[in-house]
Enzyme design. Sequence first.
Site, PDB file in Angstrom:
ATOM      1  N   ARG A  54       0.882  -1.182  -0.115  1.00 50.32           N
ATOM      2  CA  ARG A  54      -0.043  -0.070  -0.053  1.00 50.32           C
ATOM      3  C   ARG A  54       1.070   1.171   0.293  1.00 50.32           C
ATOM      4  O   ARG A  54       0.439   2.114  -0.612  1.00 50.32           O
ATOM      5  CB  ARG A  54      -0.793   0.009   1.275  1.00 50.32           C
ATOM      6  CG  ARG A  54      -2.007   1.068   0.993  1.00 50.32           C
ATOM      7  CD  ARG A  54      -3.041   1.244   2.174  1.00 50.32           C
ATOM      8  NE  ARG A  54      -2.267   1.971   3.322  1.00 50.32           N
ATOM      9  CZ  ARG A  54      -2.040   1.261   4.693  1.00 50.32           C
ATOM     10  NH1 ARG A  54      -2.616   0.421   4.997  1.00 50.32           N
ATOM     11  NH2 ARG A  54      -1.765   2.147   5.283  1.00 50.32           N
ATOM     12  N   TYR A 107     -13.285  18.488 -15.551  1.00 48.88           N
ATOM     13  CA  TYR A 107     -13.857  17.173 -15.419  1.00 48.88           C
ATOM     14  C   TYR A 107     -14.906  17.324 -14.277  1.00 48.88           C
ATOM     15  O   TYR A 107     -14.756  17.488 -13.060  1.00 48.88           O
ATOM     16  CB  TYR A 107     -12.942  15.954 -15.282  1.00 48.88           C
ATOM     17  CG  TYR A 107     -13.323  14.578 -15.031  1.00 48.88           C
ATOM     18  CD1 TYR A 107     -14.086  13.961 -15.925  1.00 48.88           C
ATOM     19  CD2 TYR A 107     -12.977  13.997 -13.784  1.00 48.88           C
ATOM     20  CE1 TYR A 107     -14.691  12.715 -15.929  1.00 48.88           C
ATOM     21  CE2 TYR A 107     -13.405  12.635 -13.725  1.00 48.88           C
ATOM     22  CZ  TYR A 107     -14.073  11.985 -14.670  1.00 48.88           C
ATOM     23  OH  TYR A 107     -14.836  10.660 -14.465  1.00 48.88           O
ATOM     24  N   ASP A 180      -4.499  19.617 -14.587  1.00 50.41           N
ATOM     25  CA  ASP A 180      -4.844  18.236 -15.019  1.00 50.41           C
ATOM     26  C   ASP A 180      -4.563  18.151 -16.565  1.00 50.41           C
ATOM     27  O   ASP A 180      -4.884  18.916 -17.301  1.00 50.41           O
ATOM     28  CB  ASP A 180      -6.610  18.017 -15.003  1.00 50.41           C
ATOM     29  CG  ASP A 180      -6.940  16.754 -15.374  1.00 50.41           C
ATOM     30  OD1 ASP A 180      -6.165  16.068 -16.301  1.00 50.41           O
ATOM     31  OD2 ASP A 180      -7.939  15.945 -15.010  1.00 50.41           O
ATOM     32  N   LYS A 205      -6.356   7.252 -19.440  1.00 47.28           N
ATOM     33  CA  LYS A 205      -6.827   7.564 -21.007  1.00 47.28           C
ATOM     34  C   LYS A 205      -5.223   7.434 -21.523  1.00 47.28           C
ATOM     35  O   LYS A 205      -5.031   6.159 -21.843  1.00 47.28           O
ATOM     36  CB  LYS A 205      -6.860   9.309 -20.682  1.00 47.28           C
ATOM     37  CG  LYS A 205      -8.004   9.444 -19.745  1.00 47.28           C
ATOM     38  CD  LYS A 205      -9.394   9.086 -19.976  1.00 47.28           C
ATOM     39  CE  LYS A 205     -10.361   9.496 -19.050  1.00 47.28           C
ATOM     40  NZ  LYS A 205     -10.939   8.475 -18.301  1.00 47.28           N
TER      41      LYS A 205
END
Length: 392
Positions: A54, A107, A180, A205
Site C-alpha cells: 500500500r 472534469y 489536469d 486515458k
Amino acid sequence: MKLETMLAHHGEDRATYHGAVVPPLFQNSLFTFESWEGIDAAFDDRANAYIYSRGGNPTVRLAEEKIASLAGGERALLFGSGMAAISAALMHVLEPGDHVVAVKNIYGPTNNFLNVYLRRKMHIETTFVSGEDVQEFEAALTSKTKLIYLESPSSAVFSLQDIEAVAVLASANHIRTIIDNSWATPIFQKPLAMGIDLEVHSCSKYLAGHSDLVAGVVIGRERDITDIATCEFELLGGKMAPFEAWLLIRSLRTLPLRMRQHQENALHVARFLEQHAKIRRVHYPGLESHPQYDLGRKQMTGYSGLLSFELATQDLTQIKRFVNSLKLFHIGVSWGGHESLIYAPAISYLKELPLERFSALGLSVSHMRISVGLENAEDLIADLRQSLEMLK
Ligand SMILES: Cc1ncc(COP(=O)(O)O)c(C=O)c1O
C-alpha cells in the site's frame, strides 16, 4: 536520452532479472527483512523503502520513475484512479476555510469534489471562471485563495488557459497550482516547466492507452510528492495495483508513437467534420478555427485525439439516429484508448444538472464528443459520413 529511448530503458536493469526483456511483476503485498535493524531502517525512510505494497512496490515505482522523467518532475506517485490522484493532490494543498479558483469546464467529478464534497466537509469555497483570460483568475482571488486549479484544454469544449501566465500570477500571490494534463499528456504539454506545482493525470486515458486499466498519477517536486506519499496516499489507501503498473510500463513504451497517430487521425477527422454541412461547429485546439489556436501553439507541441462537435440539428430523434448509426465509433464514456468512441454529454449531464447549468458549460443536446482512436482515419471518416447522411 530522448523521450522514446527513456520510456524504453529508464529505470530498467535487466542484469538483476536474468536478462528478461520485460521487467518482472512484483505481485506481493509485503516485503520481509533479515533483521530488526533492517526493518527499523526501512521505517526511517518510509517514502522510499518497500515495506508493504500500500506504501510502495518496485513495479509501481518503475512506472512512476518513467512518468516523472517524461513530465520533467522530480517525483511521481501512482494511484488506483485519476480521481484518487486528483483528490489526494487537492487535499494535500488545501485546509479547512481555504478558497480555490478553478476552471468551470473541468472534469465533472473534480468539479463535484471541489464544489460539493470539500465545500460541505471542509468549508472550502471554489470560484469557477472560464479560464480564457488571466484577468479572470486575478479578479477571483481573495485573501483566502490557496489554489488555482487548471485543466487545459478543458473537458467538453476544449478551451485553453494561458498556463505560464497563470503560474506567474499564482507565484506572485503565494498560491499553489495544479493542472489536469490528461488531454495533452506530457508528450505535447509540459506544465511543470511552465511553473505549475503539481500535474495530475487520469492514466486510464492516453498514458495507458489500451482501455485495460484505471489509474491516476500526481507529479511534482520531491517535497510535495513525499508529503502526499506519507499522508493522503498511505492514509486513504488509493494505491495502484502492481499488475496495472506493469501494464502501464508496457503502454508508456508506445506513448510517443500512439500520440503522433492520434493527432494525425484527429486532425483528419476534425477537418472533415468542419467542412460538413450538417455540422455547426467543431471544438478542437488543433484547428486554425479554434479561438485560442495561437495560445495552443505557444504552449503545446501537438494535439491529442479527443474533440467535440455540434450537429446542426437540435432534434433529439435525429441526434439519436446519428449516434446509433455509427459502426466504428462505439458509445462509451472514457477516451484515450486505441478504439474510437462517441459520447453525447447530454446523456449523463442532463441527469445530473439542470438545463441552465448544462447550457452554462457551453453545451447543448447536439454536442458530440469523440475520441479518435488508432484505426485508419479514412475508415473513421467514412463511418461519420454515412451516419451524417442519416440526418435529414
Ligand atoms: C480530464 C479527466 N480528468 C480526470 C479523470 C478521472 O480519471 P479516472 O477515471 O481515472 O478516475 C477523467 C476521467 O474521465 C477525465 O476525463
